[in-house]
Design an enzyme around this catalytic site. Structure first.
Site, PDB file in Angstrom:
ATOM      1  N   ARG A  29      23.908  10.501  14.306  1.00 51.40           N
ATOM      2  CA  ARG A  29      24.841  11.453  14.916  1.00 51.40           C
ATOM      3  C   ARG A  29      25.776  12.050  13.868  1.00 51.40           C
ATOM      4  NH1 ARG A  29      29.894  10.304  18.945  1.00 51.40           N
ATOM      5  NH2 ARG A  29      30.071  12.401  19.797  1.00 51.40           N
ATOM      6  N   HIS A  88      26.862  16.103  13.393  1.00 48.00           N
ATOM      7  CA  HIS A  88      28.232  16.592  13.519  1.00 48.00           C
ATOM      8  C   HIS A  88      28.756  17.171  12.204  1.00 48.00           C
ATOM      9  CE1 HIS A  88      29.502  15.314  17.640  1.00 48.00           C
ATOM     10  NE2 HIS A  88      28.332  14.702  17.525  1.00 48.00           N
ATOM     11  N   ASN A 141      34.131  15.666  18.144  1.00 49.97           N
ATOM     12  CA  ASN A 141      33.732  14.581  17.242  1.00 49.97           C
ATOM     13  C   ASN A 141      34.211  13.213  17.713  1.00 49.97           C
ATOM     14  OD1 ASN A 141      32.293  16.117  15.372  1.00 49.97           O
ATOM     15  ND2 ASN A 141      34.142  16.686  14.246  1.00 49.97           N
ATOM     16  N   HIS A 186      19.518  10.893  21.042  1.00 56.35           N
ATOM     17  CA  HIS A 186      19.881  10.110  22.216  1.00 56.35           C
ATOM     18  C   HIS A 186      18.830   9.078  22.615  1.00 56.35           C
ATOM     19  CE1 HIS A 186      22.729  13.644  23.394  1.00 56.35           C
ATOM     20  NE2 HIS A 186      23.183  12.916  22.388  1.00 56.35           N
TER      21      HIS A 186
END
Length: 319
Positions: free
Chosen positions: A60, A64, A91, A189
């Site tokens: 992740r 980001h 975030n 995910h």
């Protein structure tokens, strides 16, 4: 082993032309710091062995980072106030900084001033995927670190409450397709967790797209008036293993967060999901292979190269 080797060779040549413009290179550190990738690999493997949840946060983290200033390590900067990029609402919950710092410290000891924090983030994401039994893919390197980390620049991150057309638009703004949206969302995910905070609005509104039996499971984990910080798996069936089960969950009304569920409400993204779940092996798309390509593509967003940016001495501060 031969088939895997052929895949890597084809993968290399397929992307070599694609990255000539960005000037990222495969094996960028082969002469200046030959052990760079193995050092990052070892640090990530150790971290994930201690805490399997680290794989998801490292994956992740790259997403980001790349979606704001480009893939330049800007999310790592911490000036001491709350105006840095990492403190943007989008975030919330982003972590893994300690793993990046550990890898950087070891690299600075062996190859001072050579390996960028931005490249460490990209390599760590790949190694995290591998640690979760996902695909290995070759990461082109040569990114330099950015000097700007502004919370305001992170205002347009994809959000779990975004409708499908907004998600598609935000990805297209970064040069990513609807297929990349499915791959990167599903890939990110298929491992990891989310907080009840992001699930409760769907439950309180009794979202009819949630499978009825699954609704009961989610409600039992995230009861009304309960602790919003309780964490639950994003992929209920294999939370620590990289696989395509998340796509089956989305198709069957078992998507945990809204931004996953809406992927099956749009004709194009629904068709893409179905292409990975087909029963005909000869025509079934390969989720792992395509995810690897999407990660390499995402990793080239807004990269700084040549004399742009810098090579930070420590990742949480500019030089």
């Amino acid at each position: 082993m031969l088939t895997f080797a052929i895949f890597l060779v084809l993968f290399y040549f397929h992307y070599q032309l694609g990255f000539s413009e960005a000037q990222l290179q495969f094996g960028f550190y082969s002469r200046t710091c030959p052990s760079a990738e193995s050092i990052v690999h070892d640090v990530v493997q150790h971290a994930v062995a201690k805490d399997p949840g680290k794989a998801a946060v490292l994956l992740r983290l790259q997403f980001h980072d790349c979606f704001v200033e480009g893939c330049d390590g800007s999310i790592l900067i911490k000036h001491g106030g709350n105006d840095d990029e990492r403190f943007a609402a989008g975030n919330a919950g982003v972590a893994g900084f300690d793993v990046i710092d550990e890898a950087k410290s070891e690299l600075e000891r062996l190859c001072p001033g050579i390996v960028s924090c931005a490249d460490i983030v990209a390599l760590a994401a790949r190694d995290a995927v591998v640690a979760a039994k996902g695909p290995f893919y070759v990461v082109p390197t040569g990114r330099r670190d950015g000097r700007i980390a502004n919370v305001g620049h992170a205002a347009n991150l994809p959000d779990d409450k975004d409708p499908i057309n907004t998600l598609k638009s935000k990805f297209r703004e970064k040069g990513l397709s609807d297929q990349d949206l499915v791959l990167l969302s599903g890939g990110a995910h298929t491992i990891g967790t989310t907080a009840c905070f992001f699930v409760m609005p769907r439950l309180d509104a009794q979202d009819p797209t949630i499978n009825k039996e699954f609704f009961k499971i989610l409600r039992s984990k995230c009861p009304q008036g309960g602790d919003v910080n309780v964490r639950i798996p994003l992929d209920w069936d294999s939370q620590f293993v990289f696989d395509d089960q998340i796509l089956r969950n989305i198709r069957n009304g078992r998507g945990v967060i809204l931004s996953d569920s809406v992927l099956y409400r749009d004709n194009n993204t629904k068709r893409i999901i179905d292409s990975y779940l087909g029963t005909n092996r000869s025509s079934k798309a390969n989720f792992a292979t395509d995810f690897a390509k999407a990660m390499v593509k995402m990793g080239a967003i807004g990269v700084k190269i040549g004399v742009e940016g810098e090579i930070r001495r420590i990742c949480n501060a500019t030089n």
